[in-house]
Design a protein around this motif. Structure first.
Motif, PDB file in Angstrom:
ATOM      1  N   GLU A 170      23.953  11.440   6.490  1.00  0.00           N
ATOM      2  CA  GLU A 170      22.593  11.191   6.958  1.00  0.00           C
ATOM      3  C   GLU A 170      22.477  11.848   8.330  1.00  0.00           C
ATOM      4  O   GLU A 170      23.281  11.569   9.224  1.00  0.00           O
ATOM      5  N   THR A 171      21.505  12.748   8.481  1.00  0.00           N
ATOM      6  CA  THR A 171      21.429  13.582   9.672  1.00  0.00           C
ATOM      7  C   THR A 171      20.181  13.276  10.496  1.00  0.00           C
ATOM      8  O   THR A 171      19.085  13.144   9.953  1.00  0.00           O
ATOM      9  N   PHE A 172      20.377  13.202  11.803  1.00  0.00           N
ATOM     10  CA  PHE A 172      19.289  13.010  12.755  1.00  0.00           C
ATOM     11  C   PHE A 172      19.341  14.155  13.760  1.00  0.00           C
ATOM     12  O   PHE A 172      20.350  14.323  14.449  1.00  0.00           O
ATOM     13  N   ILE A 173      18.276  14.935  13.829  1.00  0.00           N
ATOM     14  CA  ILE A 173      18.223  16.050  14.777  1.00  0.00           C
ATOM     15  C   ILE A 173      17.680  15.527  16.103  1.00  0.00           C
ATOM     16  O   ILE A 173      16.650  14.844  16.143  1.00  0.00           O
ATOM     17  N   SER A 174      18.371  15.856  17.180  1.00  0.00           N
ATOM     18  CA  SER A 174      17.926  15.466  18.518  1.00  0.00           C
ATOM     19  C   SER A 174      16.868  16.462  18.985  1.00  0.00           C
ATOM     20  O   SER A 174      17.114  17.669  19.026  1.00  0.00           O
ATOM     21  N   LEU A 175      15.697  15.967  19.333  1.00  0.00           N
ATOM     22  CA  LEU A 175      14.635  16.830  19.835  1.00  0.00           C
ATOM     23  C   LEU A 175      14.803  17.119  21.320  1.00  0.00           C
ATOM     24  O   LEU A 175      14.434  18.185  21.795  1.00  0.00           O
ATOM     25  N   ASP A 176      15.377  16.157  22.049  1.00  0.00           N
ATOM     26  CA  ASP A 176      15.580  16.339  23.486  1.00  0.00           C
ATOM     27  C   ASP A 176      16.538  15.272  23.983  1.00  0.00           C
ATOM     28  O   ASP A 176      16.393  14.102  23.642  1.00  0.00           O
ATOM     29  N   LEU A 226      26.393  24.256   7.839  1.00  0.00           N
ATOM     30  CA  LEU A 226      27.528  23.444   8.277  1.00  0.00           C
ATOM     31  C   LEU A 226      27.648  22.170   7.439  1.00  0.00           C
ATOM     32  O   LEU A 226      28.739  21.809   6.995  1.00  0.00           O
ATOM     33  N   LEU A 227      26.523  21.512   7.204  1.00  0.00           N
ATOM     34  CA  LEU A 227      26.528  20.293   6.382  1.00  0.00           C
ATOM     35  C   LEU A 227      26.974  20.597   4.954  1.00  0.00           C
ATOM     36  O   LEU A 227      27.845  19.914   4.407  1.00  0.00           O
ATOM     37  N   ASN A 228      26.387  21.633   4.357  1.00  0.00           N
ATOM     38  CA  ASN A 228      26.648  21.936   2.945  1.00  0.00           C
ATOM     39  C   ASN A 228      28.032  22.488   2.677  1.00  0.00           C
ATOM     40  O   ASN A 228      28.648  22.144   1.666  1.00  0.00           O
ATOM     41  N   THR A 229      28.533  23.347   3.545  1.00  0.00           N
ATOM     42  CA  THR A 229      29.781  24.037   3.231  1.00  0.00           C
ATOM     43  C   THR A 229      31.015  23.474   3.922  1.00  0.00           C
ATOM     44  O   THR A 229      32.126  23.747   3.481  1.00  0.00           O
ATOM     45  N   LYS A 230      30.825  22.737   4.993  1.00  0.00           N
ATOM     46  CA  LYS A 230      31.998  22.226   5.705  1.00  0.00           C
ATOM     47  C   LYS A 230      32.093  20.701   5.695  1.00  0.00           C
ATOM     48  O   LYS A 230      33.095  20.156   5.271  1.00  0.00           O
ATOM     49  N   ILE A 231      31.061  20.017   6.151  1.00  0.00           N
ATOM     50  CA  ILE A 231      31.152  18.559   6.304  1.00  0.00           C
ATOM     51  C   ILE A 231      31.128  17.851   4.955  1.00  0.00           C
ATOM     52  O   ILE A 231      31.996  17.036   4.645  1.00  0.00           O
ATOM     53  N   CYS A 284      24.578  23.227  16.864  1.00  0.00           N
ATOM     54  CA  CYS A 284      24.390  24.384  15.986  1.00  0.00           C
ATOM     55  C   CYS A 284      23.426  25.372  16.635  1.00  0.00           C
ATOM     56  O   CYS A 284      22.650  25.020  17.511  1.00  0.00           O
ATOM     57  N   ARG A 285      23.468  26.603  16.148  1.00  0.00           N
ATOM     58  CA  ARG A 285      22.559  27.619  16.690  1.00  0.00           C
ATOM     59  C   ARG A 285      21.114  27.293  16.343  1.00  0.00           C
ATOM     60  O   ARG A 285      20.224  27.472  17.170  1.00  0.00           O
ATOM     61  N   ASP A 286      20.884  26.813  15.119  1.00  0.00           N
ATOM     62  CA  ASP A 286      19.533  26.516  14.655  1.00  0.00           C
ATOM     63  C   ASP A 286      19.637  25.611  13.425  1.00  0.00           C
ATOM     64  O   ASP A 286      20.736  25.231  13.016  1.00  0.00           O
ATOM     65  N   ASN A 287      18.497  25.287  12.816  1.00  0.00           N
ATOM     66  CA  ASN A 287      18.492  24.396  11.655  1.00  0.00           C
ATOM     67  C   ASN A 287      19.209  25.010  10.449  1.00  0.00           C
ATOM     68  O   ASN A 287      19.831  24.303   9.663  1.00  0.00           O
ATOM     69  N   GLU A 288      19.120  26.330  10.311  1.00  0.00           N
ATOM     70  CA  GLU A 288      19.807  26.995   9.200  1.00  0.00           C
ATOM     71  C   GLU A 288      21.327  26.859   9.353  1.00  0.00           C
ATOM     72  O   GLU A 288      22.035  26.586   8.382  1.00  0.00           O
ATOM     73  N   HIS A 289      21.804  27.042  10.572  1.00  0.00           N
ATOM     74  CA  HIS A 289      23.230  26.865  10.847  1.00  0.00           C
ATOM     75  C   HIS A 289      23.635  25.417  10.551  1.00  0.00           C
ATOM     76  O   HIS A 289      24.697  25.164   9.970  1.00  0.00           O
ATOM     77  N   LEU A 290      22.795  24.463  10.931  1.00  0.00           N
ATOM     78  CA  LEU A 290      23.054  23.040  10.666  1.00  0.00           C
ATOM     79  C   LEU A 290      23.180  22.796   9.165  1.00  0.00           C
ATOM     80  O   LEU A 290      24.125  22.151   8.708  1.00  0.00           O
ATOM     81  N   MET A 291      22.232  23.337   8.397  1.00  0.00           N
ATOM     82  CA  MET A 291      22.255  23.140   6.946  1.00  0.00           C
ATOM     83  C   MET A 291      23.517  23.743   6.332  1.00  0.00           C
ATOM     84  O   MET A 291      24.179  23.119   5.499  1.00  0.00           O
ATOM     85  N   MET A 350      20.960  20.193  18.264  1.00  0.00           N
ATOM     86  CA  MET A 350      21.966  19.141  18.343  1.00  0.00           C
ATOM     87  C   MET A 350      21.597  18.087  17.313  1.00  0.00           C
ATOM     88  O   MET A 350      20.420  17.751  17.153  1.00  0.00           O
ATOM     89  N   ALA A 351      22.592  17.580  16.614  1.00  0.00           N
ATOM     90  CA  ALA A 351      22.329  16.577  15.588  1.00  0.00           C
ATOM     91  C   ALA A 351      23.420  15.521  15.581  1.00  0.00           C
ATOM     92  O   ALA A 351      24.546  15.756  16.024  1.00  0.00           O
ATOM     93  N   PHE A 352      23.047  14.366  15.086  1.00  0.00           N
ATOM     94  CA  PHE A 352      23.977  13.266  14.870  1.00  0.00           C
ATOM     95  C   PHE A 352      24.049  13.066  13.361  1.00  0.00           C
ATOM     96  O   PHE A 352      23.020  13.004  12.690  1.00  0.00           O
ATOM     97  N   VAL A 353      25.248  13.007  12.834  1.00  0.00           N
ATOM     98  CA  VAL A 353      25.430  12.904  11.388  1.00  0.00           C
ATOM     99  C   VAL A 353      26.240  11.651  11.080  1.00  0.00           C
ATOM    100  O   VAL A 353      27.372  11.504  11.544  1.00  0.00           O
ATOM    101  N   GLY A 354      25.620  10.761  10.313  1.00  0.00           N
ATOM    102  CA  GLY A 354      26.321   9.594   9.804  1.00  0.00           C
ATOM    103  C   GLY A 354      27.024   9.994   8.522  1.00  0.00           C
ATOM    104  O   GLY A 354      26.404  10.577   7.623  1.00  0.00           O
ATOM    105  N   ILE A 355      28.314   9.723   8.450  1.00  0.00           N
ATOM    106  CA  ILE A 355      29.107  10.123   7.282  1.00  0.00           C
ATOM    107  C   ILE A 355      29.522   8.880   6.499  1.00  0.00           C
ATOM    108  O   ILE A 355      30.127   7.961   7.058  1.00  0.00           O
ATOM    109  N   TYR A 356      29.171   8.875   5.224  1.00  0.00           N
ATOM    110  CA  TYR A 356      29.574   7.813   4.313  1.00  0.00           C
ATOM    111  C   TYR A 356      30.831   8.276   3.590  1.00  0.00           C
ATOM    112  O   TYR A 356      30.855   9.377   3.031  1.00  0.00           O
ATOM    113  N   LEU A 357      31.871   7.457   3.604  1.00  0.00           N
ATOM    114  CA  LEU A 357      33.093   7.776   2.878  1.00  0.00           C
ATOM    115  C   LEU A 357      33.137   6.986   1.582  1.00  0.00           C
ATOM    116  O   LEU A 357      32.654   5.852   1.527  1.00  0.00           O
TER     117      LEU A 357
END
Length: 156
Positions: free
Chosen positions: A141-147, A126-131, A117-124, A73-80
């Motif tokens: 700017e991405t923050f991964i939730s550890l728990d 998703l960030l690179n190709t979609k967001i 996301c399924r894992d960190n690779e899926h996160l990467m 799970m991650a939180f992504v800050g998006i700059y426009l």
């Protein structure tokens, strides 16, 4: 229940009903009625009023994403690049099923999203190709939730 210009005030019985249902939305109405000491019909009537006033909006099942293989799970800050791109950006984010929440925020980011996301690779991926591919997104700017240590609704 009292409805003022911008606020809805609920009474003690409404709060009790909501506490029972927030704990288990599938709890039988007659069981709640027996514990509170009013009729099942009265509970149905109160629930209808609470729903019509917008205090409640139905019930739902909670799916355990980890059980389905979504472990990151991650939180992504998006700059426009410009703030006026917000509506189009949100429209594009709605098309990405991994985006669980989207918030228009103050501070550094224009938008803050919560993604699963399924894992960190899926996160990467998703960030690179979609967001980051959305027109107007200048960077993220991405923050991964550890728990997730607290999850709750408002207390009544």
């Amino acid at each position: 229940m009292k409805i003022n210009a911008h606020t809805i005030t609920i009474d003690g019985i409404d709060k009790e009903i909501l506490r029972f249902l927030m704990d288990d939305a599938r709890k039988p109405i007659l069981q709640i009625a027996h514990k509170i000491g009013i009729s099942g019909a009265a509970i149905h009537q109160r629930l209808r009023k609470l729903e019509n006033s917008g205090v409640i909006s139905g019930s739902k099942f909670i799916v355990d994403a980890k059980a389905l293989g979504y472990k990151t799970m991650a939180f992504v800050g998006i700059y426009l690049d410009i703030a006026s791109r917000n509506p189009e950006t949100v429209k594009e984010l709605k098309k990405i099923p991994e985006v669980l929440e989207c918030h228009y925020t103050t501070g550094n980011w224009s938008i803050l999203i919560k993604i699963i996301c399924r894992d960190n690779e899926h996160l990467m991926q998703l960030l690179n190709t979609k967001i980051q591919a959305i027109a107007g997104v200048s960077r993220t700017e991405t923050f991964i939730s550890l728990d997730q240590q607290i999850e709750r609704q408002i207390q009544l």
